[in-house]
Design an enzyme around this catalytic site. Structure first.
Site, mmCIF file in Angstrom:
data_model
loop_
_atom_site.group_PDB
_atom_site.id
_atom_site.type_symbol
_atom_site.label_atom_id
_atom_site.label_comp_id
_atom_site.label_asym_id
_atom_site.label_seq_id
_atom_site.Cartn_x
_atom_site.Cartn_y
_atom_site.Cartn_z
ATOM 1 N N LYS A 60 1.010 -1.328 0.056
ATOM 2 C CA LYS A 60 0.035 0.143 0.108
ATOM 3 C C LYS A 60 0.935 1.279 -0.081
ATOM 4 O O LYS A 60 2.061 1.361 0.553
ATOM 5 C CB LYS A 60 -0.821 -0.074 1.189
ATOM 6 C CG LYS A 60 -1.866 1.038 1.229
ATOM 7 C CD LYS A 60 -2.936 0.980 2.369
ATOM 8 C CE LYS A 60 -3.973 1.816 2.466
ATOM 9 N NZ LYS A 60 -4.928 1.726 3.646
ATOM 10 N N SER A 115 -9.650 1.832 2.817
ATOM 11 C CA SER A 115 -9.077 2.461 2.029
ATOM 12 C C SER A 115 -7.656 1.657 1.092
ATOM 13 O O SER A 115 -7.448 2.286 0.065
ATOM 14 C CB SER A 115 -8.385 3.732 2.726
ATOM 15 O OG SER A 115 -7.333 2.979 3.723
ATOM 16 N N SER A 120 -9.875 -0.437 6.718
ATOM 17 C CA SER A 120 -9.389 -0.345 5.475
ATOM 18 C C SER A 120 -8.681 -1.616 4.912
ATOM 19 O O SER A 120 -8.513 -1.565 3.658
ATOM 20 C CB SER A 120 -8.365 0.891 5.417
ATOM 21 O OG SER A 120 -8.990 1.912 5.451
HETATM 22 N N1 GLN Z 1 -13.188 4.274 6.515
HETATM 23 C C1 GLN Z 1 -12.675 4.765 7.656
HETATM 24 C C2 GLN Z 1 -12.131 6.073 7.720
HETATM 25 O O1 GLN Z 1 -12.189 6.557 6.605
HETATM 26 C C3 GLN Z 1 -11.331 3.644 7.999
HETATM 27 C C4 GLN Z 1 -9.967 3.920 6.984
HETATM 28 C C5 GLN Z 1 -8.938 3.091 7.429
HETATM 29 O O2 GLN Z 1 -8.949 2.222 7.949
HETATM 30 N N2 GLN Z 1 -7.835 3.878 6.979
HETATM 31 O O3 GLN Z 1 -11.496 6.611 8.584
#
Ligand code: GLN
Length: 448
Positions: A66, A141, A165
């Site tokens: 990532k 994400s 995410s």
């Molecule tokens: N959707 C969640 C957020 O926007 C989790 C994102 C993540 O785990 N990086 O904070």
């Protein structure tokens, strides 16, 4: 593709040919899952493998990383304009571990900007498409990492999970993804969004591959003060008591699939009442930490800069106005607000109190149960552009964020399809009981 399948390919064609085939596939792909492909580095390592010079538990295996995890000499952008030209001079702990085991880092994957999102639509580099339906999102994400695993554009991938995410895109793309116990995997080199919540974790096409990657990336690292020093070794464990969290819900078609799987087992249902505070406390804490973490992007030391010099405050504002996307700005503003004098007690401290309630409730639940389960996502993958307002998007994290607030481990396992789209089941374990989660995942796999 699983590790075992890739190894067969290596035997048949050799690593250089196998990697060339993979690079062609990536080039032809419509998913937009990679931000950077490490073509030359990958081919060089493949050559080393063929000459017997690359050794280790992951020798010759292509791994995607990532793009919020630093890689020496390879651009690391967090899918943000503000870091679009940032080339780190150090490897993250997990990347050092991959390299030490002979892995081939094939590329850096697309994501929501700084990890802020649930669909990978906030990326400066464009949306990632779902391999099962190109008109839908791959989740976020870590959408790029999940999509490349589902589409055979890498064999293993690393994601990060602050509030879901890893598990959300794993669910939307029909693959396995695991968020480890807080402190099992070093965060050194993970560009922070919300430190107290996030962990790097493995994504793969089967349980054995997932467990192997977790074994490799976990363990002691003194550069992360929250690292527990513990390692992980995969072994099957006995599961005697399974709990379904009945106040973690999903749309009807997903619930039907969920119970179709769970009815193969004896389980009890449990309600964890403090979960009703999880979303609001998560977003207050995550945004507060983000507002502080992202203060470092000033257009001076690294990253995007503006050639127009002016006073410090004008320059700082302009770089950030131009460099950050809309969602990131929204969160910096809301986080700064929640931390400001007069509001700190009202929002931030209250969120911390709710977090403690959630931790205590989970501790009590694990006195009784070996694993807890729920649907991973409350809905099927959305159409690209379908989720318009931020609050609706935040609500999609309802089943995943409680785990991060408590620092517990959890994984997504694919359990089939509804309307041609993948459905995932979430297994939550007690602290450092990744093996129980994986053992139950294995039991589910054997039934389906
Ligand atoms: N959707 C969640 C957020 O926007 C989790 C994102 C993540 O785990 N990086 O904070």
């Amino acid at each position: 593709m699983r590790i075992s399948e890739w190894l067969k390919l290596l035997e048949e064609k050799g690593c250089v040919e196998a990697i060339k085939g993979l690079l062609e596939k990536i080039e032809r792909s419509e998913l937009n899952a990679y931000i950077t492909v490490c073509k030359n580095e990958a081919l060089k390592l493949a050559e080393d493998f063929d000459k017997g010079r690359l050794r280790g538990k992951l020798a010759g295996i292509p791994v995607a990383v990532k793009d919020n995890i630093t890689t020496t000499g390879v651009r690391t952008t967090c899918a943000s304009k503000i870091l679009s030209n940032y080339v780190p001079i150090f490897d993250a702990h997990v990347v050092e571990r991959l390299k030490a085991e002979g892995a081939i880092i094939i590329g850096k994957t697309n994501m929501d900007e700084f990890g802020m999102g649930t669909t990978t639509e906030t990326s400066y580099f464009g949306v990632v498409k779902n391999p099962h339906d190109l008109t839908r999102v791959a989740g976020g994400s870590s959408g790029g990492s999940a999509a490349v695993i589902a589409n055979g554009e890498a064999v293993l991938a690393l994601g990060s999970d602050t509030g879901g995410s890893i598990r959300c895109p794993a669910s939307f793309c029909g693959i396995y993804g695991l968020k480890p116990t807080y402190g099992l995997v070093s965060r050194y080199g993970l560009i922070p969004y919300a430190n107290s919540l996030e962990q790097i974790g493995p994504m793969a096409n089967c349980i054995e591959d997932l467990a192997l990657l977790l074994e490799i990336i976990s363990g002691k690292d003194e550069r992360d003060s929250t690292n527990s020093g513990r390692g992980f070794v995969f072994r099957m464990e006995k599961i005697s008591k399974i709990g379904i969290i009945k106040n973690m819900e999903a749309e009807d078609s997903i619930m039907d699939k969920f119970y179709e799987v769970m009815n193969n087992f004896d389980y009890e249902e449990i309600e964890i009442s403090s979960l009703k505070y999880a979303l609001s406390s998560y977003y207050v804490i995550a945004m507060s930490e983000a507002s502080s973490n992202l203060a470092r992007y000033d257009g001076v030391r690294y990253g995007y800069f503006s050639p127009q010099l002016s006073s410090w405050s004008d320059y700082y504002s302009r770089v950030r106005a131009e460099g950050f996307g809309e969602e990131v700005k929204r969160r910096i503003m809301l986080g700064s607000y929640a931390l400001s004098a007069g509001y700190y007690g009202k929002y931030y401290l209250k969120a911390l109190r709710a977090r403690t309630l959630i931790v205590d409730d989970f501790k009590n639940a694990f006195n009784e149960f070996d694993v807890l389960v729920s649907p991973t996502m409350p809905s099927l993958p959305f159409k690209i552009g379908e989720l318009k307002d931020p609050l609706t998007m935040y609500k999609m994290d309802v089943n995943t964020v409680p785990v991060n607030l408590a620092g517990l481990p959890a994984l997504n396992i694919p359990v089939g399809f509804v309307k041609g789209l993948p459905v995932g089941l979430q297994i939550i374990g007690n602290y450092f009981e990744e093996n129980k989660m994986l053992s139950f995942a294995k039991m589910i796999e054997e039934f389906s």
